[in-house]
Design an enzyme around this catalytic site. Structure first.
Site, mmCIF file in Angstrom:
data_model
loop_
_atom_site.group_PDB
_atom_site.id
_atom_site.type_symbol
_atom_site.label_atom_id
_atom_site.label_comp_id
_atom_site.label_asym_id
_atom_site.label_seq_id
_atom_site.Cartn_x
_atom_site.Cartn_y
_atom_site.Cartn_z
ATOM 1 N N LYS A 130 28.818 -48.212 20.319
ATOM 2 C CA LYS A 130 29.523 -48.774 19.161
ATOM 3 C C LYS A 130 29.515 -50.305 19.149
ATOM 4 C CE LYS A 130 32.303 -45.712 16.639
ATOM 5 N NZ LYS A 130 31.690 -44.549 16.570
ATOM 6 N N GLU A 188 24.157 -46.041 8.379
ATOM 7 C CA GLU A 188 25.309 -45.626 7.581
ATOM 8 C C GLU A 188 26.165 -46.834 7.197
ATOM 9 O OE1 GLU A 188 26.016 -41.067 9.109
ATOM 10 O OE2 GLU A 188 27.481 -42.584 9.735
ATOM 11 N N PHE A 218 39.971 -23.245 5.728
ATOM 12 C CA PHE A 218 38.597 -23.396 6.221
ATOM 13 C C PHE A 218 38.420 -22.962 7.670
ATOM 14 C CE2 PHE A 218 39.172 -26.191 2.629
ATOM 15 C CZ PHE A 218 38.024 -25.993 1.882
ATOM 16 N N ASN A 248 36.022 -35.700 7.793
ATOM 17 C CA ASN A 248 34.861 -36.382 8.360
ATOM 18 C C ASN A 248 33.631 -35.498 8.484
ATOM 19 O OD1 ASN A 248 36.211 -38.828 8.636
ATOM 20 N ND2 ASN A 248 37.172 -38.106 10.532
ATOM 21 N N GLU A 265 27.255 -47.382 11.449
ATOM 22 C CA GLU A 265 26.466 -47.065 12.638
ATOM 23 C C GLU A 265 25.066 -46.660 12.207
ATOM 24 O OE1 GLU A 265 27.939 -43.670 14.720
ATOM 25 O OE2 GLU A 265 28.164 -42.468 12.929
ATOM 26 N N ASN A 324 22.111 -43.818 12.965
ATOM 27 C CA ASN A 324 21.771 -42.543 13.601
ATOM 28 C C ASN A 324 20.269 -42.515 13.870
ATOM 29 O OD1 ASN A 324 24.417 -41.479 13.483
ATOM 30 N ND2 ASN A 324 24.114 -41.090 11.305
#
Lengths: 675, 510
Positions: free
Chosen positions: A116, A275, A348, A235, A288, A290
Site C-alpha cells: 500500500k 483503480e 445475501f 466492497n 491501487e 492490480n
C-alpha cells in the site's frame, strides 16, 4: 509462442483462459482439487493434474504443487487468473527459478504494487493523483484546522491504528475539525490504545472507476479505457460497465495517461488495472494497482474488441503489442452482472449445493446486441462451499448504455437457475432502477437504495399489464390442452369460458384484471375489461410456449417479453425484471369466491428463533425458562464449515427449546421459542 | 303452463338457497364456501346436474316435522371435470349442519349406485355434524347403506373424499373407505370422538385441530393424503388429481397431449449420485426430470417422507411413482413407509395405472420400535402389493438395493417387468461394513485385513453387474437416458397381459 500453458486457477476464469489458448492453438493444462474433480475447467483442458484436497490452502495456493504440475505436463507458462496466486510475488519468483514463464508482470512490479505505502510512493513519483492528506502526526486542534484548510473540505480524520469506522470523523468546517480531532483522538485511544490520528480528503459521492492497461516488454504501454465498478455491496463488485457513464474524454485521457506513467515507473509488462476513486467534480485519486487480469475484464473486451488474455499470453511469450493507443476505440456499451450463489432475500447469505437447473441465455450477437456468459459451472454441477460463490459473469453489449442495460434485463429474465438461491432478482431490480439507468451512481448506491437489504420489488403498471397478459396466455394454453383429455362424454365438448380474471399478487399489492380472450391468427387477443364491462385496453400475446417450459418467451403487444415460470398450487409464480409475482387465473365466479377465502396469517415467527440456513446445531446455549438479554448467544449453528452465533434480538424468556446439539436443521426450522 | 314453469324455477331458487342467506354468510365467515359454490369450482362450468333437489326428511320426532328444507343437507348429482364425468355428493352445512338423515343417506346412495353402474369416479365433500340425532337408528342405518356402497365400489371406481369442515363420528368411516382423503387446513377436522368426549373419558384436553386437524392427519396419523390452504385451492387440486385417474377399473388411464420431448436427455442426472455413498440426494429431482413437464402430484407428501408416492405422466399417460427418498432416513423402509407405498401400489393396480419405481434403499429400519410396531407385517404389505400387482411395473435402481428391501422394491423376482439399474447401483445383501464383519468375523480386530476385505467386497458386490450377470437386471442404463428408457418400456408394456389365479380375494397381511 508457447506450445502448452497451465492455468493455476479454477472456475470461470480457468475456462475463460482455456478458450483463448485453444483459439491460439496452445495446449492447456488444468489443475484441480478434490472438490473440482468433475469441474468444467478440468473437462475443457487438454490435460488435468490433481493438486490436493478441497481447501484452497491445500491445493490452489500451493506453489510447489503447481510447479510440479508444470514439470509433469511440460507446460512452458502459467496463467494465474485472478485471486489465489495471481498477485503473489513468491509464486512469480518460484516460476522464474523453475524456468517457467509467468503470464503476468515482472516480480518487482508485483511487489511494488502489492504494498500500500510503496505503491503510493511510486504513484506520487509518477505524478499520479492521490488522495490529498497529511500523514504526519498532528499535535493540536489548531494544527488539525490548518492542515484541513490546506487539504480542502470536507476532510476525514482517521485513527492511524484504526479500523471498522472507530475513531473516524468527517468534518465539513473548522468547528467540526476541532471537535472531531478531539473525539477521534479519545476514541482512538480507548479503542486501540494509540491516539495518533491523520487527516485526508473526504471524497464525496465517490465512484469506483479503473483503467485497464496492457504493456509489453518493449516499453509499449496502452490504456484500454476505463470500467466503472461503483455498484458494490460491502466492497464486493456486483455490476460493472465500460465505458463509465461519468467520464468525459479529457478525464479519460488524463486517467489513462497517469496509469500508463505508473505502469512505466515499474516497467510493467502485462495486463493490469489502475483503480481510482472519482468524486462528483471528476477529481480522481489513485487507490491501487492490480497486477493481474480483473474479474470484470470482459466489459473492456466487449467495447474494444481486444482479447486481453491473448495479449497477456503474447507479451509473456516476448511478442510486441499488436495494438497502439490509437487503435483503442470505444465501441458501444457493455455491462457485466455477477451472478452469485447467495440469497438476496436473506441478507445475501451464501447458498451452496447442487445446480439442479442451470440454463443461461444463449450467447452470441443478434441485431447489434451481444450476450456473453463467462462461467465455470454446468447443470448438475455443484456450487462448492470451498470457493468463491460466483456462478457466472453475464455480460451484454449494445450500441449505447440503455440498450446494454435493457438487453441485460432480458438476459437475466432468461437465466434459469434451480437448486440454489441466486441474486438474479436483485440484479434484475438494479437494471430497472431509475437511478442506475440515469447513470447517477456512486459506490454508496446499494447501501442508499436498498438500506434494509433486498425484499423484492414492485413492477410498474405497464410491466404488470404485460405480466397479466402472460399469465392469461399460460392459462389458455393449459386449458386448451386440458380439454383434449381422453374419456370425455362423447359429442359434448367442454365449454371453456372466454372471460377470466387474473389475480396477481406482487410484492405489496394484489391486482385483479378481468379479461376477455379470443384466439386470432396472430396469437391470443386480450380485452382488458373495466368493472362495467367496457374495454379498457387491448393486448396481443404471441408465443409458441408449451406447457412444462419454465421460460415464457414471446411478444406482448409486439414487445419481446421473457418470464420465468414456476408452478404454484394454484396458478403460477412469475419472475420478471427482478420482481416476483403470483398470478392465478380464475373464472369470474372463481375469483369472487377466492376473495371470500381468509388470508392465511403466517404464525408470528418473532416468537421463534429460526435456523437461518441449513446447518448442524453445534450447541444450544440456553434452557427452557432462562431469561435472556438482547445480544446474548442462544445457539451456534454450523453451516458451510462456519460457526454462526445466533443471538437474541430482544430481551425475553425461553419458553421451549426444540432443537439439540447434533441436530441437522433445514432453513427456517424452529430452534427455540420465546414466551 | 307458464305459471307451472315459473313455479319450478321458484322451487329451485328456494332449494339452491339451502339454509338461507344468514347461514351462508356464517359459512363464509368461517372461511368456508357453500356446497353449491364448491361444486361450481370443482366441476366444469355449467356441467352440474343436480339430483333430488327437493328431497326432504320424513322425521316426525322432536318437532322435526315442522323443519323441512329441500335437499336435506346434501347436494348430489353429476357433472364433468375437463369433459369427463364424475359424480358428487356435497354436504351442505347450512342445512341442519349437514347432518345425516335417512333421506339424506338415500340421496348419497343413489349417486353411489349410479357411479358404480356407469363406471365414473365419485367425489364426496364433507362438512357436516354427523348423524341427525332426531332420526335415531334411521341415521345409523343410512350410514351403513353408504358404507356398503363404498366397499362395493372400492377398486371399481375411484372414490375421493375431501374434508372441508367438521367430520366426526359415523361421518368419518365413509371417507375412510375411499381411495383418497384430502383436507383443508385450519377449517377442517376429522375424528371418531370429539374433544368433549375425549376429555370425559381420558381426561385429555385437546383442541379439534390437535385431535384431528389437517396437520395431524397429514403428518402423524396418515389418515389424510394431503391438505391445502383453502377451499378454492382444494377444488383446483382435486380437478388436477381427477385428470390423472381412469374413470373406472374397466377404463384405460387417461391420455392427453404432452409437450415434452419423448427422448429428452438429462445430462445432469449423470451427476445426481454423490461421490460419497453416504451423502443423500433428492430423489424428487430424478422424478421431475423423468416425467412429462416435471408435473408430479404427490400423495402423502408429509407422511413417511422416506418414501415418495404420487402420480405423473409419461408421454401423456398417467403413471404411479414410488421412490425411496435418500434425503430422509437414508430412504430406509420402515412400517410407515411400507404401508404408505403398499396402499398406493394397490390403488394403481386397481385402476390400471403402471407403476414406476425408483430404488435407493439401504434395507429395513432396525430397532425395537419398528419390530414391536409390526414391521414384519407392514413390510409384508408392500411386498404383497407389488407382487400381486398385474399392471406394468418398471423399476430403476439408482444406488442401493440392499437385502430384503431389494426384493420388495418391485424386483424382477416379484414380477417386475423391466428392471434397470444405473451404473452406480449397488445390489447386495448388505453394505460392505456389515457384510465384512460377518463374513470375516475372525479378522474383526485386524484393521488392515478388514480394510482389504471391505475393498474386495465393494469391488465385487457394490455394483449392478453381479445382478446383471444373472439376469436380475434387464439392463444397466445411463442415468441421462432414464426418461427415454422408462418411456419405451411403458410403451411396450401397454399390451401386457397377465392374470392372477382365481380367488375370492387375497388375504393381504392387514
Amino acid at each position: 509462442m508457447f506450445k502448452k500453458i497451465l492455468i493455476a486457477n479454477r472456475g470461470e476464469i480457468a475456462c475463460r483462459v482455456i478458450k483463448t489458448a485453444r483459439k491460439m492453438g496452445i495446449k492447456t493444462v488444468a489443475v484441480y482439487s478434490d472438490a473440482d474433480k468433475d469441474a468444467l475447467h478440468v473437462e475443457m483442458a487438454d490435460e488435468a493434474v490433481h493438486i490436493g484436497p478441497a481447501p484452497a490452502a491445500q491445493s490452489y495456493l500451493l506453489i510447489d504443487r503447481i510447479i510440479e504440475a508444470c514439470r509433469q505436463t511440460g507446460a512452458e507458462a502459467v496463467h494465474p487468473g485472478y485471486g489465489f496466486l495471481s498477485e503473489n510475488p513468491k509464486f512469480a519468483i518460484a516460476l522464474k527459478e523453475a524456468g517457467i514463464a509467468f503470464i503476468g508482470p515482472n516480480i518487482k512490479a508485483i511487489e511494488a504494487m502489492g504494498d500500500k505505502i510503496e505503491s503510493k510512493k511510486f504513484a506520487n513519483a509518477a505524478k499520479v493523483s492521490t488522495v490529498p492528506g497529511y500523514l504526519g502526526v498532528i499535535e493540536s486542534p489548531a494544527d488539525a484546522v490548518r492542515i484541513a484548510g490546506e487539504i480542502g473540505y470536507p476532510v476525514m480524520i482517521k485513527a492511524s491504528a484504526g479500523g471498522g469506522g472507530k475513531g473516524m470523523r468527517i468534518a465539513w468546517n473548522e468547528g467540526e475539525v476541532e471537535e472531531g480531532f478531539v473525539s477521534s483522538k479519545n476514541e482512538a485511544l480507548s479503542s486501540f490504545g494509540d491516539d495518533r490520528v491523520f487527516i485526508e480528503k473526504f471524497v464525496t459521492e465517490p465512484r469506483h472507476i479503473e483503467i485497464q492497461l496492457i504493456a509489453d516488454k518493449f516499453g509499449n504501454t496502452v490504456y484500454v479505457n476505463e470500467r466503472e465498478c461503483s455498484i458494490q455491496r460491502r466492497n464486493q463488485k456486483v455490476i460493472e460497465e465500460a465505458p463509465s457513464p461519468f467520464l468525459d474524454a479529457a478525464t479519460r485521457k488524463a486517467m489513462g495517461e497517469q496509469s500508463v506513467a505508473l505502469a512505466k515507473a515499474v516497467n510493467y509488462e502485462s495486463a493490469g488495472t489502475v483503480e481510482f476513486i472519482v468524486d462528483k467534480d471528476r477529481n480522481f485519486y489513485f487507490l491501487e494497482m492490480n497486477t493481474r487480469l480483473q474479474v470484470e475484464h470482459p466489459v473492456t473486451e466487449l467495447i474494444t474488441g481486444i482479447d486481453l488474455v491473448e495479449q497477456m499470453i503474447r507479451v509473456a511469450a516476448g511478442e510486441k503489442l499488436t495494438v497502439t493507443q490509437d487503435d483503442v476505440k470505444i465501441n458501444g456499451w457493455a455491462i457485466e452482472s455477477r451472478i452469485y450463489a447467495e440469497d438476496p432475500y436473506r441478507s445475501f447469505l451464501p447458498s451452496t449445493g447442487r445446480l439442479v437447473r442451470y440454463q443461461p441465455p444463449a450467447e452470441g450477437t443478434a441485431d447489434g446486441l451481444t450476450i456473453r456468459n463467462d462461467t465455470g459451472v454446468y447443470e448438475g454441477g455443484e456450487i462448492s462451499i470451498f470457493y468463491d460463490p460466483m456462478i457466472a459473469k453475464l455480460c451484454t453489449h449494445g450500441p449505447d448504455r440503455l440498450a446494454a442495460i435493457d438487453h441485460m434485463s432480458v438476459a437475466l429474465d432468461e437465466f434459469r437457475i434451480e437448486g440454489i438461491q441466486h441474486n438474479i432478482p436483485f440484479l434484475g431490480a438494479i437494471m430497472e432502477h431509475e437511478r442506475f439507468r440515469s447513470g447517477n451512481i456512486t459506490t454508496g448506491f446499494i447501501a442508499e437504495e436498498f438500506p434494509d437489504g433486498f425484499h423484492g420489488v414492485d413492477i410498474s403498471r405497464s410491466r404488470s399489464d404485460r405480466l397479466v397478459a402472460v399469465a392469461m396466455f399460460l392459462h389458455e394454453v393449459h386449458a386448451a390442452r386440458a380439454v383434449q383429455i381422453s374419456g370425455q362424454l362423447p359429442n359434448r365438448p367442454r365449454k371453456v369460458p372466454d372471460e377470466w380474471v387474473v389475480a396477481m399478487k406482487t410484492n405489496s399489492e394484489v391486482t385483479r384484471q378481468k379479461i376477455r380472450v379470443r384466439e386470432s391468427d396472430t396469437g391470443l387477443e386480450l380485452d382488458y375489461l373495466d368493472a362495467d364491462g367496457t374495454i379498457a385496453s387491448r393486448h396481443l400475446v404471441e408465443s409458441d410456449w408449451r406447457p412444462g417450459q419454465p421460460l415464457f418467451k414471446g411478444l406482448v403487444d409486439g414487445q419481446p417479453v421473457s418470464v420465468q415460470i414456476d408452478r404454484a398450487k394454484q396458478g403460477y409464480m412469475l419472475n420478471y425484471r427482478g420482481a416476483s409475482a403470483h398470478a392465478a387465473v380464475r373464472t369470474t365466479l372463481g375469483d369472487s369466491l377466492e376473495q371470500l377465502m381468509p388470508e392465511k396469517v403466517a404464525p408470528d415467527m418473532g416468537k421463534f428463533l429460526l435456523c437461518p440456513m441449513p446447518g448442524l446445531v453445534k450447541s444450544i446455549s440456553v434452557a427452557e425458562g432462562d431469561e435472556v438479554k438482547a445480544g446474548q448467544t442462544l445457539a451456534v449453528v454450523e453451516a458451510m464449515k462456519m460457526e454462526n452465533n445466533l443471538r437474541a434480538e430482544r430481551d425475553g424468556i425461553i419458553a421451549k427449546v426444540s432443537a439439540k446439539a447434533g441436530d441437522s436443521l433445514a432453513v427456517d426450522a424452529v430452534i427455540l421459542e420465546f414466551e | 303452463m307458464k305459471e307451472i314453469l315459473r313455479k319450478l324455477e321458484e322451487r329451485r331458487a328456494v332449494a339452491r338457497l339451502g339454509g338461507g342467506e344468514k347461514r351462508i354468510a356464517a359459512q363464509h365467515a368461517r372461511g368456508k364456501l357453500t356446497a353449491r359454490e364448491r361444486i361450481a369450482l370443482l366441476l366444469d362450468q355449467d356441467s352440474f346436474e343436480e339430483f333430488d333437489m327437493f328431497v326432504e326428511h320424513d322425521c316426525h320426532e322432536f318437532g322435526m316435522e315442522n323443519q323441512k328444507i329441500p335437499g336435506d343437507g346434501v347436494v348430489t348429482g353429476w357433472g364433468t371435470v375437463n369433459g369427463r364425468p364424475v359424480y358428487v355428493f356435497v354436504k351442505d352445512f347450512t342445512v341442519f349442519g349437514g347432518s345425516l338423515s335417512r333421506a339424506h343417506a338415500r340421496k348419497m346412495t343413489k349417486v353411489q349406485d349410479m357411479a358404480l353402474r356407469t363406471g365414473a369416479p365419485i367425489i364426496g365433500l364433507f362438512d357436516a355434524g354427523g348423524a341427525r340425532i332426531q332420526e335415531g337408528v334411521d341415521a345409523l342405518g343410512g350410514y351403513g347403506e353408504v358404507f356398503t356402497r363404498n366397499v362395493l365400489a372400492s377398486g371399481v371406481i375411484p372414490q375421493i373424499s375431501v374434508i372441508m369442515g367438521p367430520c366426526a363420528g359415523g361421518d368419518v368411516y365413509s371417507p375412510a373407505m375411499t381411495d383418497f382423503i384430502f383436507m383443508v387446513r385450519d377449517t377442517s377436522y376429522m375424528f371418531v370422538t370429539g374433544p368433549d368426549v375425549v376429555k370425559t373419558v381420558t381426561n385429555e384436553t385437546v383442541t379439534s385441530e390437535q385431535l384431528g386437524g389437517a396437520s395431524i392427519h397429514t403428518t402423524k396419523s396418515s389418515v389424510a393424503d394431503g391438505a391445502w390452504d383453502n377451499d378454492v385451492i382444494a377444488m383446483t387440486q382435486i380437478r388436477r388429481l381427477v385428470d390423472f385417474l381412469p374413470l373406472s377399473n374397466r377404463d384405460e388411464v387417461p391420455e392427453r397431449p404432452y409437450f415434452d420431448e419423448q427422448n429428452r436427455i438429462e445430462k445432469s442426472l449423470d451427476t445426481l449420485i454423490p461421490a460419497n455413498p453416504n451423502m443423500p440426494y433428492d430423489m424428487k429431482e430424478l422424478i421431475h426430470k423423468v416425467v412429462d413437464e416435471a408435473d408430479f402430484f404427490e400423495i402423502q407428501e408429509s407422511f413417511a417422507k422416506n418414501i415418495i408416492t404420487g402420480f405423473a405422466r409419461i408421454e401423456g399417460r398417467s403413471i404411479g411413482i414410488v421412490a425411496n427418498q435418500p434425503m430422509v432416513l437414508a430412504g430406509v423402509l420402515d412400517s410407515d413407509a411400507s404401508r404408505k407405498a403398499a396402499r398406493f401400489v394397490r390403488f394403481c393396480d386397481c385402476f390400471n395405472i403402471p407403476v414406476v419405481t425408483f430404488v435407493d434403499v439401504p434395507g429395513f429400519l432396525p430397532g425395537t420400535a419398528q419390530e414391536y410396531g409390526g414391521l414384519i407385517k407392514h413390510g409384508a404389505k408392500l411386498l404383497f402389493a407389488y407382487t400381486e400387482a398385474t399392471v406394468p411395473k418398471v423399476t430403476v435402481i439408482t444406488r442401493k438395493a440392499y437385502g430384503g428391501a431389494y426384493d420388495v422394491m418391485s424386483s424382477k423376482h416379484i414380477r417386475g417387468d423391466f428392471n434397470y439399474a444405473w451404473p452406480t447401483a449397488e445390489i447386495a445383501v448388505m453394505g460392505a461394513k456389515g457384510a465384512v464383519e460377518i463374513i470375516h468375523r475372525a479378522d474383526i480386530d485386524d484393521k488392515d485385513k478388514i480394510a482389504a476385505h471391505t475393498k474386495t467386497y465393494e469391488d465385487r458386490f457394490l455394483n449392478p453387474f453381479v445382478a446383471a450377470e444373472r439376469g436380475y437386471i434387464d439392463e444397466v442404463i445411463m442415468p441421462h437416458s432414464t426418461r427415454s428408457r422408462v418411456a419405451r418400456a411403458l410403451a411396450l408394456l401397454k399390451s401386457k397381459e397377465i392374470e392372477n389365479p382365481w380367488k375370492k380375494h387375497d388375504n393381504i397381511p392387514l
